[in-house]
Enzyme design. Structure first.
Site, short mmCIF file in Angstrom:
data_model
loop_
_atom_site.label_atom_id
_atom_site.label_comp_id
_atom_site.label_asym_id
_atom_site.label_seq_id
_atom_site.Cartn_x
_atom_site.Cartn_y
_atom_site.Cartn_z
N HIS B 129 1.00 -1.22 -0.04
CA HIS B 129 -0.60 -0.19 -0.12
C HIS B 129 0.66 1.54 -0.18
O HIS B 129 1.89 1.15 0.47
CB HIS B 129 -0.65 -0.12 0.70
CG HIS B 129 -2.08 1.08 1.03
ND1 HIS B 129 -1.63 2.50 1.36
CD2 HIS B 129 -3.56 0.99 1.04
CE1 HIS B 129 -3.11 3.11 1.63
NE2 HIS B 129 -3.89 2.44 1.94
N ASP B 207 3.03 -4.03 8.17
CA ASP B 207 2.31 -3.43 8.23
C ASP B 207 0.81 -4.40 8.28
O ASP B 207 0.64 -5.38 7.08
CB ASP B 207 1.96 -2.50 6.50
CG ASP B 207 0.88 -1.76 6.35
OD1 ASP B 207 -0.53 -2.00 6.91
OD2 ASP B 207 0.33 -1.73 5.06
N GLN B 210 -4.63 -5.21 7.36
CA GLN B 210 -5.26 -6.18 6.40
C GLN B 210 -5.73 -7.24 7.46
O GLN B 210 -6.51 -8.05 7.19
CB GLN B 210 -4.58 -6.04 5.73
CG GLN B 210 -5.24 -5.59 3.67
CD GLN B 210 -6.56 -4.87 4.05
OE1 GLN B 210 -7.66 -5.52 4.52
NE2 GLN B 210 -7.08 -3.69 3.55
N LYS B 233 -10.70 0.04 10.68
CA LYS B 233 -10.78 -1.39 10.04
C LYS B 233 -10.88 -2.36 10.68
O LYS B 233 -10.75 -3.68 10.45
CB LYS B 233 -9.70 -1.76 9.36
CG LYS B 233 -8.81 -0.36 7.74
CD LYS B 233 -7.88 -1.35 6.73
CE LYS B 233 -6.77 -0.54 6.06
NZ LYS B 233 -7.98 -0.16 4.75
N CYS B 373 -4.83 2.61 -3.94
CA CYS B 373 -3.67 3.31 -3.15
C CYS B 373 -2.18 1.77 -2.83
O CYS B 373 -1.84 1.33 -2.56
CB CYS B 373 -3.64 2.66 -1.38
SG CYS B 373 -4.64 4.78 -1.56
#
Ligand SMILES: Cc1ncc(COP(=O)(O)O)c(C=O)c1O
Ligand SMILES: Cc1ncc(COP(=O)(O)O)c(C=O)c1O
Lengths: 139, 416, 416, 139
Positions: B129, B207, B210, B233, B373
């Protein structure tokens, strides 16, 4: 669905008018809508300050491509000043479907690119209201 | 031990907690298939914030009075909840940020700037991303370090064979990688990357935007050095996210933003910094959002993160099967549910993804279209954009069926 | 034209909108006298956020689908509301941040770093909140610029006579000053400072955290170059604030944080930035908080910012009169309501401010004790801490009376 | 109010025991609570590993000063090891009033400073749990 992608729009998308490059032209510009990845390259042939033909190439969503195709018909025979003054609403009226703010950008990509080409070839600055379209990329 | 996915009864009960799912669009109930972009919110989370504002709101770390104490306790309890969620060794390692993006920038602008220079190498990947890519571009430019990107194969699997050549280019200082691609759903081999990075003396920035929302994420088991995620999220509110970092690394860093809260003592000539984690939290924090995030974490843990993971796996498997029935549809990324999370990107003949998303919206099916993104990834795959459907603990097979029906209508409208 | 302050009927109606005011502590209704720290929230603001989350929530600037369009429209409408509140020439000049602190850091870390160097001078004042002081210390250290602080007299009035000597020390590049001291309530002569700074070719950064909530603030009339405020002090939620900056200055700056939203195009080798204001908003913004801030601004404008200002003036006048009745109590800062906003700091003989605040809490009167994030100011005044009572659109004379009664009880308990 | 500032507490605040500096001491440390601006300086005289006298100076809120005064009586005659192992609860029990987390820091400021002084003079490291008191400033 049919109020979204009307027959006329789909016809222009599938059979774009004045599509494909021009060997020699008097005005030219490229526009991109980074959000959608839409791209159009506009070329114009002028005779005595009048648009003899506008042609375009590019790719993108149905709205951007159909709107640019419609535009090529709309501006044929207009003077440069008339075309440069054409309001966004003119092209939205041609599309005749409800559009969200996000899709309006797709719809006016061709018109913005045409105006850029005309102003650039005339050496006149872009009108102030185009300052607001700075989410688009012109070159 | 395999955990069973959510039963239809579980699903119905969970869905009843999400007020937005009662909304209709164009006469049809919402099929929200864009959870990878942001999650919808359970009533419990909304109630926690409203009730906090209506009873205990006061600025934190400041008031001696009862409200100030309650507010501070609620804020710091949210930090404990995040620490427990991530199995962090210490609450001092949990820093509240606005979102994943700010958390990653914080690492770049503190650890990165303070540790990287010419001759050093920073590694990221083509899967990332923009939030886990652009900050490293800026860091490399500011420090003179070299930035290298790991490539993928055509299914999106990260290729590690370039690592040894990269190590010969200089001192590898930092490796930034995603726990799961938000565009393809693919999960890179984090354990291998961590082992390699640590052998180089480099830190690993994960990261986890998700993955924290939908499965157990354990920073000690992962053995990474920094980890970022977003509250919005994770069933939580916007305006809050978190960075977890190893205390031994955070302790040595100069601060990020400066102002109130993060100081120990301010004089005109010289200022000293507060202890961890407050050293990295300047100004009034998003404390009501922390309370919301706490309620969201409680909700997720009550459902069970293993069960949510199992549900996403099952629904992704179902979706891959059903999507295969749509003529002209091509799945981008791993072709089986085993190798991925609940995110499916696809293209449909040469219909532009924005046209697909717009026509699906007329069926009240919400999917994203574009580059998500991840422009370098989309370009690497030779595409301009994809359509992405993403799933979460509320997603049902009926919603997938509506997606498929909508796609068949796209074919009709677009004349393909 | 003088605007009349709020009538008792207005006040009763307004107070009914704030659910927290129904809370009782130790059997007494809450007297919340800490609005300078954070404001309480009207139901209308809470409802706006809940209803947004329950009907239109989707990530902004991304989805083609209806929810995404609604969400983006709501977020950008909040920007319009802030632009209108501040009379900004353009919506492109309004950048959403977490709070005042982040807004001021943004200026320091973009405009400051890109424009200051050795031989340059940065001017701040001894009145400032740490948020408008520490970032300039860090900037001066990073760039080699000289940092100078304007002093005050013993009532807290800023002394401008040092300005000319400061101008002889180098090129004055930036002057950072508060619109109102959060500790003393004193309002510096901003017009004079702006005239002086602009004559030097310097920009003026105005910390308006204490004024945007309670009076009309007009960036064009003020003629400053940057202005910061916090949503949470303005009836809005935590997690959101704003920076206003002149477009001609913002346009030339390199970005602050990087990632999604703020890019135009990302390639592995090179990235280009989005247009204003998005260039300065990396990642998923606090968009639901923006919706809440919009509702808060609507609320303030419906009551009328002139009326709120007049009310604060009247209630401060009343408070100064009543506090004068408490033996041993000394007001710090301006002695009359004319020269100040609705913030009153005081000490009471040598009773420690924390003991005062704690005893007042037993009367359900909420005041702050400490340095109020202005350590240099407290030290300049020769104090260790003060008690601070601060007022807003909900404050009544009855609450002031309870403060005074509580202070008399403090004298009794502490045996003074 | 009276459950907050009990007579015993106020008595210690107004008439602090073992207050004022010691000319010669065997252990010494300073502690600050930046939030409140409380400060205490602790000095200890030892005889054969036993606390002969603890004295303090400083300023701050009633809780911090009264608690430190109470502490001087509590630790008199304890061995260094006993004093170093004294739990926070011991001082909270002496105060015998309900305290919020924020005021607990005021209450244990004197105890923390005493432990620091003792460990420092013995050359032993501070126990791990003091890592959690790092909102305080020790010197
Ligand atoms: C004058 C002033 N400046 C800056 C701030 C910092 O505001 P925030 O903590 O919301 O960033 C405050 C609030 O405490 C303030 O009163
Ligand atoms: C993998 C990944 N990283 C980072 C981000 C950025 O998150 P945020 O916008 O909340 O900062 C996202 C979300 O869009 C994401 O999916």
């Amino acid at each position: 669905m049919d109020d979204l992608y009307r027959e006329n729009l789909m016809d222009h998308y599938q059979h774009p008018r004045h599509h494909g490059p021009m060997a020699e032209c008097d005005a030219e510009a490229e526009g991109q809508n980074p959000l959608c990845g839409d791209q159009v390259i506009v070329q114009v042939k002028l005779t005595d300050g009048t648009i003899e033909e506008m042609r375009f190439t590019g790719h993108g969503c149905a709205i951007s491509q159909a709107a640019t195709s419609m535009l090529t018909e709309l501006v044929q025979g207009l003077t440069v000043d008339e075309a440069a003054a054409l309001p966004s609403q003119a092209i939205l009226d041609e599309l005749a479907i409800p559009l969200s703010a996000m899709r309006v950008k797709c719809a006016v990509l061709g018109l913005g690119t045409l105006k850029l080409a005309l102003h650039r070839s005339a050496g006149t600055p872009l009108p102030a209201e185009w300052g607001d379209t700075d989410e688009m990329v012109w070159s | 031990m395999t955990v069973s996915p959510l039963t239809p009864t579980d699903l119905a009960r969970i869905r009843a907690d999400f007020p937005i799912l009662a909304r209709e669009l164009h006469g049809q109930p919402l099929a929200y298939l864009d959870s990878a972009s942001t999650s919808q919110k359970p009533q419990q989370m909304l109630d926690a914030m409203t009730s906090f504002y209506s009873t205990s709101n006061a600025n934190v770390h400041r008031g001696v009075y009862t409200l100030g104490v309650e507010s501070t306790d609620a804020f710091e309890a949210a930090r404990d909840a995040v620490a427990a969620l991530l199995n962090a060794p210490s609450r001092r390692e949990v820093i509240f940020t606005r979102n994943t993006t700010e958390a990653l920038n914080l690492v770049a602008k503190t650890y990165g700037v303070q540790n990287c220079g010419p001759g050093d190498v920073i590694v990221s990947t083509v899967l990332e991303h923009h939030a886990n890519l652009v900050p490293w571009q800026v860091l490399a430019e500011q420090t003179g370090a070299t930035l290298r990107f790991l490539d993928i194969d055509d299914e999106g699997n990260l290729q590690l064979d370039a690592l040894d050549a990269i190590a010969r280019e200089g001192n590898v200082k930092l490796v930034a990688v995603t726990h799961q691609s938000n565009t393809l759903g693919v999960r890179p081999p984090v354990a291998e990357i961590v082992a390699w990075a640590h052998a180089q003396g480099a830190v690993v920035v994960l990261d986890a935007a998700q993955t924290v929302p939908n499965r157990p994420v354990d920073v000690q088991a992962l053995d990474v050095d920094f980890l970022a995620f977003s509250g919005h999220k994770t069933l939580g509110p916007t305006g809050i996210g978190a960075l977890w970092g190893r205390e031994s690394l955070l302790a040595d860093l100069q601060p990020f933003l400066t102002g109130g809260e993060m100081i120990r003592s301010v004089k005109l000539e010289r200022t000293s910094w507060n202890a961890l984690p407050w050293k990295f939290e300047a100004g009034t924090p998003a404390y009501a959002e922390a309370v919301g995030l706490h309620a969201a974490i409680d909700y997720l843990q009550a459902v069970g993160l293993e069960a949510i993971d199992a549900h996403e796996h099952a629904i992704t498997d179902y979706a891959l099967g059903r999507l295969a029935e749509v003529p002209g549809l091509r799945i981008i990324g791993p072709q089986t549910a085993a190798a991925r999370g609940g995110v499916v990107s696809f293209v449909l003949d040469d219909v532009h993804p924005h046209d697909i998303a717009e026509i699906l919206d007329r069926h009240a099916v919400c999917v994203r279209a574009g580059h998500h993104c991840t422009q370098p990834l989309i370009e690497r795959l030779g595409l301009a954009a994809t359509v992405r459907a993403s799933f979460y603990l509320t997603t049902t097979e009926a919603e997938i069926d509506r997606l498929v029906a909508g796609l068949l209508d796209v074919r009709r409208v677009m004349g393909v």
